[in-house]
Design an enzyme around this catalytic site. Structure first.
Site, PDB file in Angstrom:
ATOM      1  N   SER A  31       0.848  -1.198   0.000  1.00 42.51           N
ATOM      2  CA  SER A  31       0.000   0.000   0.000  1.00 42.51           C
ATOM      3  C   SER A  31       0.878   1.239   0.000  1.00 42.51           C
ATOM      4  CB  SER A  31      -0.903   0.013   1.233  1.00 42.51           C
ATOM      5  OG  SER A  31      -1.591   1.251   1.358  1.00 42.51           O
ATOM      6  N   TYR A  71      -1.874  -0.515  10.530  1.00 40.89           N
ATOM      7  CA  TYR A  71      -2.052  -0.969   9.144  1.00 40.89           C
ATOM      8  C   TYR A  71      -0.835  -0.576   8.307  1.00 40.89           C
ATOM      9  CZ  TYR A  71      -4.044  -1.207   4.407  1.00 40.89           C
ATOM     10  OH  TYR A  71      -4.275  -1.484   3.079  1.00 40.89           O
TER      11      TYR A  71
END
Length: 293
Positions: A186, A199
């Site tokens: 990501s 995350y």
């Protein structure tokens, strides 16, 4: 001359309405519905005869990849949580509609044994694994590190980082020369947003893991890469716990001025899975709307 497509307006170029879901998030409750390429992706036989296992393949980016792989000629197994059964059934329908075999593998990737079981089930059904897409993820908005419960931190780490390790470990002996492993990292791994510290750290770790595994698997003829999505509209977003203001501005800070759709990720995963990427390993492909890694 074929008309050019303006990437700024190809998909929704405004924010998203206020909404909230419980994890893991469901497609039918996501407004507007994400575009997974159901009506737009056209295959060209680039993965004909391949055998794929995609974690988190029921919805979002995983569904877009499952659709694309099936339309490129691959058999596709998907793992997903039992509460995502409706989404998984729809993804299976789309795989089968493409004329390929779909295999549904419900369970929880936080269970190390399940990570091994999905590999063994795929091998038993398809005779092997050529494509391993480690995509499943969990995220929640955090007020602060001090307010984040230990069990929530463990859930993020076990889903986003431990599960890919366990699944790849189980698959190692089944991956033949020419196989491809693809992690979903990501932009958060490079540019963490406020409230996503846990995350983001797992996504940063996946960058390192990709590069390490590329070195380990390269001598075996297996390529290992990752795709790093930017702000993509999936059921994970309304299940993150963001308020109306964050949803209204989601993706608006990219150079293209909008959030992406899962369909816009499929081509990157197909490229990395195909022989077109025969000299690509240890790479992180950014599909971020212009956000820098």
């Amino acid at each position: 001359m074929t008309a050019l497509t303006d990437p700024r307006t190809l998909f929704r170029d405004s924010g998203f309405p206020d909404q909230e879901q419980q994890q893991p998030g469901l497609t039918g409750e996501t407004t507007p519905a994400p575009d997974h390429g159901e009506h737009s992706y056209t295959g060209h036989g680039r993965l004909k005869g391949r055998r794929a296992l995609i974690t988190g393949g029921d919805s979002g980016i995983g569904r877009a990849v499952a659709i694309a792989y099936a339309r490129e000629g691959a058999k596709v197994a998907i793992s997903y949580l039992p509460e995502e059964e409706d989404d998984a059934q729809e993804t299976a329908r789309l795989i089968n509609e493409a004329g390929e075999t779909g295999l549904l593998l419900p369970g929880d990737l936080r269970n190390e044994q399940y990570c091994a079981e999905i590999v063994h089930a795929t091998v038993a059904a398809f005779g092997g694994i050529d494509l391993l897409v480690l995509n499943a993820a969990y995220q929640r908005d955090r007020m602060s590190i001090g307010d984040t419960p230990t069990d929530e931190i463990r859930r993020v780490i076990s889903t986003n980082l431990e599960a890919p390790i366990y699944t790849l470990r189980a698959a190692e002996s089944h991956l033949p020369p020419g196989a491809s492993v693809i992690f979903s990292s990501s932009v958060q791994g490079y540019e963490p947003s406020e409230g996503l510290f846990d995350y983001a750290m797992t996504k940063a770790a996946l960058v390192s893991l990709t590069e390490s595994m590329a070195k380990e698997f390269g001598p075996k003829g297996v390529r290992v890469n990752a795709v790093a999505p930017g702000p993509i509209w999936t059921p994970l977003i309304p299940a993150t716990g963001w308020d109306e203001e964050k949803l209204a501005s989601f993706g608006q800070d990219t150079p293209l001025g909008r959030a992406g759709q899962p369909a816009e990720l499929a081509g990157a995963y197909v490229y990395l899975a195909s022989d077109d990427a025969s000299y690509t390993t240890g790479a992180i492909i950014a599909v971020t709307g212009g956000k820098n890694l």
